[in-house]
Enzyme design. Structure first.
Site, PDB file in Angstrom:
ATOM      1  N   ASP A  13     103.844 -18.497  -3.520  1.00  0.00           N
ATOM      2  CA  ASP A  13     103.012 -19.586  -4.003  1.00  0.00           C
ATOM      3  C   ASP A  13     102.352 -19.058  -5.290  1.00  0.00           C
ATOM      4  O   ASP A  13     102.257 -17.849  -5.488  1.00  0.00           O
ATOM      5  CB  ASP A  13     101.972 -19.923  -2.936  1.00  0.00           C
ATOM      6  CG  ASP A  13     100.945 -20.922  -3.424  1.00  0.00           C
ATOM      7  OD1 ASP A  13     101.331 -21.894  -4.090  1.00  0.00           O
ATOM      8  OD2 ASP A  13      99.750 -20.716  -3.134  1.00  0.00           O
ATOM      9  N   ASP A  15      99.078 -20.450  -7.242  1.00  0.00           N
ATOM     10  CA  ASP A  15      97.599 -20.418  -7.240  1.00  0.00           C
ATOM     11  C   ASP A  15      97.060 -19.823  -5.943  1.00  0.00           C
ATOM     12  O   ASP A  15      97.345 -20.311  -4.857  1.00  0.00           O
ATOM     13  CB  ASP A  15      97.057 -21.833  -7.444  1.00  0.00           C
ATOM     14  CG  ASP A  15      97.538 -22.443  -8.761  1.00  0.00           C
ATOM     15  OD1 ASP A  15      97.445 -21.747  -9.789  1.00  0.00           O
ATOM     16  OD2 ASP A  15      98.024 -23.582  -8.756  1.00  0.00           O
TER      17      ASP A  15
END
Ligand SMILES: [Zn+2]
Length: 179
Positions: A13, A15
């Site tokens: 992922d 952020d």
């Protein structure tokens, strides 16, 4: 016909895993790499993993920034990885809003399945690392059983998480992913 699913990947992922989570981040100046991310990515590369980023970017649908802004930031980020001797194989982003019913916004597995087919990834040998349960659900739905939830600021419901591992910081993945 030769069709092999031999490639293994680490799905990251963005952020909260690669960079400190700032709401609707699109400016390079606001992008801050999380400590240790380059070291662990080099570790993954040394083990033969390809690195792929999968990121929800609903700020685009919300008109907070444009797809081009995302691309400019992405190109800069890839260069920073390169400077640190890390090759990012690919980046998939979902520009849609939560109510769009698209099949790519995590927890849906669309981006992961696209990556799987585009790059012939063996999902059983791959890992997903996220900071939200939606990352874990997307991973499991796409056939990944090696799931890691990293606590990088977000409140995490540890008792109800389906993650295989829950860790405090990304650096600890060095001890979990060893082959
Ligand atoms: Zn989408």
């Amino acid at each position: 016909m030769e069709y092999q699913l031999n490639k293994k990947a680490i799905f990251l992922d963005r952020d909260g895993v690669i960079n400190i989570d700032v709401n609707y981040l699109y400016r390079i100046n606001d992008f801050e790499f999380i400590e240790g991310i380059f070291e662990v990515c080099r570790h993954f590369q040394n083990l033969g993993y390809s690195i792929i980023i999968v990121t929800n970017q609903s700020g685009i649908a919300r008109d907070l920034y444009k797809d081009e802004d995302f691309q400019v930031l992405t190109n800069w980020m890839i260069k920073e990885f390169k400077k640190n001797h890390i090759n990012i194989l690919d980046i998939f982003h979902c520009p849609h809003s939560p109510d769009s019913h698209c099949n790519c916004r995590k927890p849906k597995p669309g981006m992961l399945l696209n990556a799987k087919h585009k790059h012939n990834i063996n999902m059983q040998n791959s890992w997903i690392i996220g900071d939200k349960e939606t990352d874990i659900i997307a991973g499991i739905s796409s056939g990944i059983t090696n799931t890691i939830l990293v606590k990088s600021g977000h409140k995490i419901d540890e008792l109800n998480s389906k993650a295989k591992f829950i860790i405090d910081s990304i650096q600890q993945t060095n001890k979990i992913i060893t082959s």
